[in-house]
Scaffold this active site. Structure first.
Site, PDB file in Angstrom:
ATOM      1  CG  HIS A  87     -23.845  -6.456   3.171  1.00  0.00           C
ATOM      2  ND1 HIS A  87     -23.311  -7.627   2.518  1.00  0.00           N
ATOM      3  CD2 HIS A  87     -24.312  -5.541   2.229  1.00  0.00           C
ATOM      4  CE1 HIS A  87     -23.393  -7.137   1.148  1.00  0.00           C
ATOM      5  NE2 HIS A  87     -24.053  -6.029   0.818  1.00  0.00           N
ATOM      6  CD  GLU A 135     -27.805  -2.824   1.776  1.00  0.00           C
ATOM      7  OE1 GLU A 135     -28.694  -3.561   2.337  1.00  0.00           O
ATOM      8  OE2 GLU A 135     -27.350  -3.128   0.961  1.00  0.00           O
ATOM      9  CG  HIS A 139     -32.233  -4.765   0.841  1.00  0.00           C
ATOM     10  ND1 HIS A 139     -32.792  -6.085   0.149  1.00  0.00           N
ATOM     11  CD2 HIS A 139     -31.118  -4.624   0.332  1.00  0.00           C
ATOM     12  CE1 HIS A 139     -31.693  -6.549  -0.496  1.00  0.00           C
ATOM     13  NE2 HIS A 139     -30.591  -5.497  -0.489  1.00  0.00           N
TER      14      HIS A 139
END
Ligand SMILES: *[C@@H]1O[C@H](CO)[C@@H](O)[C@H](O)[C@H]1NC(C)=O
Ligand SMILES: *[C@@H]1O[C@H](CO)[C@@H](O)[C@H](O)[C@H]1NC(C)=O
Ligand SMILES: *[C@@H]1O[C@H](CO)[C@@H](O)[C@H](O)[C@H]1NC(C)=O
Length: 273
Positions: A87, A135, A139
């Site tokens: 994930h 992502e 992040h």
């Protein structure tokens, strides 16, 4: 008590030795190198001060992911997927990352095959590349202040190495915990199997399916910046910044047994009918 995964990784394969990440100290210089070569804007250098301490590495079980969605038509599981997938790897408590570092397909071209296998999008509405890019933007850019993560290629490489190392399916299988439409498992059983591999700070997450049954969904592992276990800072030390990514999962309740549902690519949302 912090227990390091590194000696284990190093013992398993010398190829993994790049996982031994240096601390943040060298990173300004590296950021400057990137900046000079046009890979970073000054925004990142000025404002991004690496004020996070821990990383959350989250693996998801595709058989549970689809149960987390409100509408079955949103979900897809590519036919080759039959294992836990990534994930994300998230700096815990980092500020919102600057929008200063775009990622392109070419950045991860050499990892594309493995990313497609281990980090697929499970949403029909978004391609796998869109998922990686999201992502990275949310992040990865924040993680990039650490030298070992300071490019999309390095960030995704580390994630793949972690995924390779954290072989949840096999660990559970060896203990007789396999996907099933009938069997129920208790969190303590799964925890007992995973704790020796993931440290005692991991979290086992469930979602509720349409029938309000608890279903195994994710495993979250807390790591330090240098990828050892036992990171115990929560959020960022300055006390500002948003919480980590909200997620529909919750810790599997200790007293309610849950399903570890099979993956059924034909009908991922109703694997058992
Ligand atoms: C699920 O999504 C589809 C397409 O967006 C929509 O047509 C359908 O009504 C939705 N079903 C439910 C139960 O919300
Ligand atoms: C892809 O994954 C396989 C096995 O999981 C590994 O042996 C290989 O080195 C990986 N390739 C890259 C480019 O990371
Ligand atoms: C990893 O980081 C922790 C603190 O975050 C530090 O105590 C430890 O010595 C570091 N380990 C290595 C191998 O660098």
């Amino acid at each position: 008590m912090s227990c390091s995964v590194l000696p284990l990784l190093l013992a398993l394969s010398p190829v993994l030795s790049f996982l031994l990440l240096p601390g943040v100290s060298a990173s300004q210089e590296v950021l400057w190198e990137n900046y000079k070569h046009g890979r970073l804007s000054s925004e990142l250098l000025d404002e991004h001060n690496c004020n996070w301490k821990c990383l959350m590495f989250t693996l998801q079980w595709p058989g549970g992911f689809c149960q987390s969605l409100s509408n079955e038509t949103y979900c897809k599981v590519p036919p080759n997927i039959n294992d836990w997938t990534i994930h994300g790897l998230w700096p815990d408590g980092a500020q919102r990352c600057c929008s200063c570092w775009q990622m392109f397909q070419s950045d991860v071209q050499e990892l594309k095959q493995n990313l497609t296998e281990y980090w697929p999008s499970l949403l029909k509405s978004r391609s796998s590349f869109q998922f990686w890019k999201e992502e990275w933007n949310k992040h990865g850019v924040c993680a990039a202040c650490v030298e070992g993560f300071n490019s999309p290629l390095k960030y995704f490489q580390v994630c793949l190495k972690l995924r390779q190392h954290f072989d949840i399916y096999s660990w559970l299988e060896a203990a007789g915990i396999t996907p099933s439409c009938e069997r129920l498992y208790k969190v303590v059983e799964v925890n007992d199997v995973l704790a020796p591999h993931l440290g005692d700070k991991h979290e086992i997450q469930c979602v509720k399916d349409q029938k309000s049954r608890e279903v195994l969904y994710q495993v979250k592992v807390r790591l330090t910046q240098n990828l050892t276990f036992g990171c115990d800072h929560h959020g960022n030390t300055a006390g500002s910044g948003p919480e980590p990514l909200p997620s529909t999962g919750h810790p599997c309740p200790p007293d309610v047994p849950f399903y570890y549902l099979p993956i059924n690519p034909q009908q991922p949302w109703r694997p058992c009918s």
